[in-house]
Design a protein around this motif. Sequence first.
Motif, short mmCIF file in Angstrom:
data_model
loop_
_atom_site.label_atom_id
_atom_site.label_comp_id
_atom_site.label_asym_id
_atom_site.label_seq_id
_atom_site.Cartn_x
_atom_site.Cartn_y
_atom_site.Cartn_z
N PHE A 53 0.84 -1.20 0.00
CA PHE A 53 0.00 0.00 0.00
C PHE A 53 0.87 1.25 0.00
O PHE A 53 1.92 1.28 0.63
N LYS A 54 0.41 2.28 -0.70
CA LYS A 54 1.06 3.58 -0.65
C LYS A 54 0.25 4.50 0.26
O LYS A 54 -0.97 4.58 0.14
N ILE A 55 0.97 5.16 1.15
CA ILE A 55 0.33 6.08 2.10
C ILE A 55 0.78 7.50 1.78
O ILE A 55 1.97 7.77 1.71
N PRO A 56 -0.15 8.43 1.52
CA PRO A 56 -1.60 8.35 1.68
C PRO A 56 -2.36 8.07 0.38
O PRO A 56 -3.59 8.15 0.37
N GLN A 57 -1.63 7.77 -0.72
CA GLN A 57 -2.31 7.62 -2.01
C GLN A 57 -3.39 6.54 -1.98
O GLN A 57 -4.51 6.75 -2.49
N ASP A 58 -3.07 5.38 -1.38
CA ASP A 58 -4.05 4.29 -1.31
C ASP A 58 -4.91 4.38 -0.07
O ASP A 58 -6.09 4.00 -0.09
N ILE A 59 -4.33 4.83 1.01
CA ILE A 59 -5.07 4.91 2.27
C ILE A 59 -4.48 5.99 3.18
O ILE A 59 -3.26 6.10 3.31
N SER A 60 -5.34 6.79 3.77
CA SER A 60 -4.92 7.77 4.78
C SER A 60 -4.98 7.11 6.15
O SER A 60 -5.89 6.34 6.44
N VAL A 61 -3.99 7.43 7.00
CA VAL A 61 -3.92 6.84 8.34
C VAL A 61 -3.72 7.97 9.35
O VAL A 61 -2.86 8.83 9.17
#
Length: 357
Positions: free
Chosen positions: A280-288
């Motif tokens: 996963f790419k953060i934040p491109q795929d998912i924000s945390v």
Amino acid sequence: MSKTKYEIIKDFIIEGINSGKFKEGEKIYSENMLSRKFKVSRHTVRRAIMELEFEGLLVSQKGRGTFVAKKTADSSKCIAVLTTFISDYIFPLIIRGIEKVIAHEGYGLLLFSTDNSYEFERYHLESIINNPNIDAVIIEPTKSALPSKNQELYRKLIQKDIPVIFINTILEEIAQNYIITKDQSAVYRLTCSLIKSGCKKLLGIFKGDDLQGIKRYSGFEKACREAQAEFDAIFFTSEEYNFVHNRAAEVISRERFDAAVCYNDKIALPLCVKLKEMGFKIPQDISVTGYDNSLLATLTDIKLTTVEHPKEKLGEMAAKAAVSMIKKTRKIIKEEIECDIIYRNSTKGGLQECLKV
């Protein structure tokens, strides 16, 4: 669980002190008398007396006997702090804030850690209750979302004529004085900002056995429902703390969430690392996002968007509240602190938001 013989003797002496049968400065029964009364060895009696000496209730004088300790002006200037942890995460800064204030006021500091265990909490509460030289107590309770297994000890402590101030969280059925953060409000605003940035499917990861986790989830749920966003949540216990990020990563991979709102930075950072390992790419795929703005928030190349816990300020406020209650300048302390959100690159638009601040 039945009590040991020396614990029965301790309880007898403590009850005698509390009832006034053994008065301050006066001599209690001799070791021989206690030995005959309870049909035990002098060694057993001596152990009970030594523990009560350590707790500050008794004083032994060679050749004269054992006396109920006097509470002097000097010995009484002490504030006890009982938290789930002491040397870990945000707690050193909270302790530093407390220590800064009480040292200036001339008070000593007694530190106790429960390790979020009811057993350790019970042990330390008993020590605090039985110590006549404590002027105030600052407490973070264990597993605050659950009915406390030590409720009778908390009530006994509050019934003593000393201030008790809860920090970070409370026991709803007990707490009278507290200084806490507005957990629900902070996570509500944080979740709203994620939704505004384009996140449509959000996963919350919250601790289910403390009130902070329940309130943070409440803010998360409220924001999602108002925006009609798709959401789900994972709740974990204290015992699952170090493993829940693996479970969350599996759920995110399977269900394809585009945002993860974590209970704190201690969950958010290992989750980011695990997600990166999974591609996963953060934040491109998912924000945390995290909570607390701890040292972990900027430890790696992923800089966490997080809520700013006041830490040292909260410690200072708790200590000032304790001192003011000791001096009787304030009777009731009920304070909730609004927390800012720190935007960083773990969320979409995080860098732009950070530059605006």
